[in-house]
Design an enzyme around this catalytic site. Sequence first.
Site, PDB file in Angstrom:
ATOM      1  CB  ALA A 135       8.628   4.935  -5.242  1.00 25.68           C
ATOM      2  N   GLY A 187       5.461   8.592  -3.347  1.00 25.98           N
ATOM      3  CA  GLY A 187       5.755   9.164  -4.663  1.00 25.98           C
ATOM      4  C   GLY A 187       4.506   9.571  -5.425  1.00 25.98           C
ATOM      5  CD  GLU A 232       7.335   8.684   1.264  1.00 27.49           C
ATOM      6  OE1 GLU A 232       6.697   9.184   2.229  1.00 27.49           O
ATOM      7  OE2 GLU A 232       7.275   9.128   0.112  1.00 27.49           O
TER       8      GLU A 232
HETATM    9  N1  CAA Z   1       4.778  -0.489  -4.536  1.00 28.11           N
HETATM   10  C1  CAA Z   1       4.607  -1.715  -5.064  1.00 28.11           C
HETATM   11  N2  CAA Z   1       3.433  -2.362  -5.009  1.00 28.11           N
HETATM   12  C2  CAA Z   1       2.408  -1.746  -4.396  1.00 28.11           C
HETATM   13  C3  CAA Z   1       2.529  -0.461  -3.837  1.00 28.11           C
HETATM   14  C4  CAA Z   1       3.777   0.180  -3.935  1.00 28.11           C
HETATM   15  N3  CAA Z   1       3.988   1.422  -3.455  1.00 28.11           N
HETATM   16  N4  CAA Z   1       1.345  -0.120  -3.276  1.00 28.11           N
HETATM   17  C5  CAA Z   1       0.504  -1.146  -3.516  1.00 28.11           C
HETATM   18  N5  CAA Z   1       1.142  -2.135  -4.188  1.00 28.11           N
HETATM   19  C6  CAA Z   1       0.603  -3.415  -4.629  1.00 28.11           C
HETATM   20  C7  CAA Z   1       0.422  -4.370  -3.454  1.00 28.11           C
HETATM   21  O1  CAA Z   1       1.648  -5.017  -3.140  1.00 28.11           O
HETATM   22  C8  CAA Z   1      -0.616  -5.335  -4.004  1.00 28.11           C
HETATM   23  O2  CAA Z   1       0.026  -6.217  -4.891  1.00 28.11           O
HETATM   24  P1  CAA Z   1      -0.325  -7.813  -4.832  1.00 28.11           P
HETATM   25  O3  CAA Z   1      -1.772  -7.875  -5.221  1.00 28.11           O
HETATM   26  O4  CAA Z   1       0.606  -8.409  -5.837  1.00 28.11           O
HETATM   27  O5  CAA Z   1      -0.108  -8.238  -3.424  1.00 28.11           O
HETATM   28  C9  CAA Z   1      -1.498  -4.406  -4.849  1.00 28.11           C
HETATM   29  O6  CAA Z   1      -0.720  -3.244  -5.127  1.00 28.11           O
HETATM   30  C10 CAA Z   1      -2.753  -3.967  -4.117  1.00 28.11           C
HETATM   31  O7  CAA Z   1      -2.336  -3.399  -2.877  1.00 28.11           O
HETATM   32  P2  CAA Z   1      -2.952  -3.866  -1.461  1.00 28.11           P
HETATM   33  O8  CAA Z   1      -3.379  -5.294  -1.524  1.00 28.11           O
HETATM   34  O9  CAA Z   1      -1.973  -3.476  -0.411  1.00 28.11           O
HETATM   35  O10 CAA Z   1      -4.253  -2.947  -1.417  1.00 28.11           O
HETATM   36  P3  CAA Z   1      -5.016  -2.428  -0.117  1.00 28.11           P
HETATM   37  O11 CAA Z   1      -6.290  -1.811  -0.611  1.00 28.11           O
HETATM   38  O12 CAA Z   1      -5.109  -3.494   0.914  1.00 28.11           O
HETATM   39  O13 CAA Z   1      -4.061  -1.273   0.519  1.00 28.11           O
HETATM   40  C11 CAA Z   1      -2.648   0.667   0.393  1.00 28.11           C
HETATM   41  C12 CAA Z   1      -3.847  -0.086  -0.195  1.00 28.11           C
HETATM   42  C13 CAA Z   1      -2.981   1.172   1.810  1.00 28.11           C
HETATM   43  C14 CAA Z   1      -2.378   1.874  -0.500  1.00 28.11           C
HETATM   44  C15 CAA Z   1      -1.419  -0.267   0.465  1.00 28.11           C
HETATM   45  O14 CAA Z   1      -1.243  -0.895  -0.812  1.00 28.11           O
HETATM   46  C16 CAA Z   1      -0.119   0.440   0.787  1.00 28.11           C
HETATM   47  O15 CAA Z   1       0.115   0.770   1.933  1.00 28.11           O
HETATM   48  N6  CAA Z   1       0.751   0.679  -0.220  1.00 28.11           N
HETATM   49  C17 CAA Z   1       2.055   1.246  -0.022  1.00 28.11           C
HETATM   50  C18 CAA Z   1       1.986   2.752   0.222  1.00 28.11           C
HETATM   51  C19 CAA Z   1       3.373   3.300   0.469  1.00 28.11           C
HETATM   52  O16 CAA Z   1       4.044   2.957   1.410  1.00 28.11           O
HETATM   53  N7  CAA Z   1       3.833   4.212  -0.428  1.00 28.11           N
HETATM   54  C20 CAA Z   1       5.138   4.817  -0.337  1.00 28.11           C
HETATM   55  C21 CAA Z   1       6.103   4.084  -1.217  1.00 28.11           C
HETATM   56  S1  CAA Z   1       7.801   4.576  -1.000  1.00 28.11           S
HETATM   57  C22 CAA Z   1       7.931   6.010  -1.872  1.00 28.11           C
HETATM   58  O17 CAA Z   1       7.015   6.430  -2.524  1.00 28.11           O
HETATM   59  C23 CAA Z   1       9.253   6.704  -1.779  1.00 28.11           C
HETATM   60  C24 CAA Z   1       9.270   8.076  -2.360  1.00 28.11           C
HETATM   61  O18 CAA Z   1       9.226   9.046  -1.660  1.00 28.11           O
HETATM   62  C25 CAA Z   1       9.355   8.272  -3.786  1.00 28.11           C
END
Ligand code: CAA
Length: 256
Positions: A64, A107, A130
Amino acid sequence: MPNSIKVTQTGGVVLVELNRPKALNALNQEIMEEIVETLVPLDRDPSVGCFVLTGNEKAFAAGADIKEMGSKTYMDVFTNDLFADWDKFGAMRTPKIAAVAGYALGGGCELAMMCDMIFAAESAQFGQPEIKLGVMPGMGGSQRLTKLVGKSKAMDMILTGRMMDAAEAERSGLAARVIANDELMAETMKAAETIASFGKPSVMMARETVERALESSLREGLMFERRVFQSMFATEDQKEGMAAFAEKRKAEFKGK
Ligand code: CAA
């Protein structure tokens, strides 16, 4: 025209590509609305026999949209029933295959699990991270992951937030197949075409009956199966399918 997804129909297969590559296909309100508004009408279309949902090589979806969600209050998410519209996607009755390459996190993993089966590229990484954000899965992960992989592994994934690779996902029942990265889409589309070649009512009934196994006792599920199986004798496709076998020819299903 949708902005955050690309939708193309080829024969009976509708390919849905999540298209927010700069945000690793993070699932914001817009993408949820576009998926539901575009796909729910297609679900009812008899010419659509299977959906394939995919992302890109780096990410199926990284969860998400954290930036969109971060500042919301409890009253915001409660009154708007955050994530509730995803149920409309989950409830679609046409089969849906998730073709997952790269990250399927939070998500993203939950969206893949809303599909009827997951085909994982060797590059796929699944996770429910999460807990690292001070929350927990909210789009079905605590329930669907547990049904798919069992309590112990679901606890491991959800409480440590670690990722699972494609081999582990297949081994533990999360993924149906692991496919070489460059063959993911071709093999998934082939399976979708096979599904779409069968009569849609029998496919829908079979799908619904398997789903029932997750929600009922064995006795109730077996009774549901028997009744649905028996009801298929009211369809032309049953007559055609069985006659074609006896006559040693390919069946021509009409979806009736
Ligand atoms: N939401 C919003 N933006 C996100 C995102 C997310 N879940 N995941 C990645 N992005 C964005 C980053 O902020 C970044 O944007 P900017 O270039 O503007 O900074 C872009 O996508 C690229 O991401 P990274 O630079 O972080 O890429 P990476 O290769 O270094 O890392 C990753 C990849 C390990 C997947 C890392 O992006 C990450 O940890 N993402 C979040 C994963 C996460 O926590 N997901 C759970 C979300 S909460 C949820 O889903 C609740 C639910 O149950 C429904």
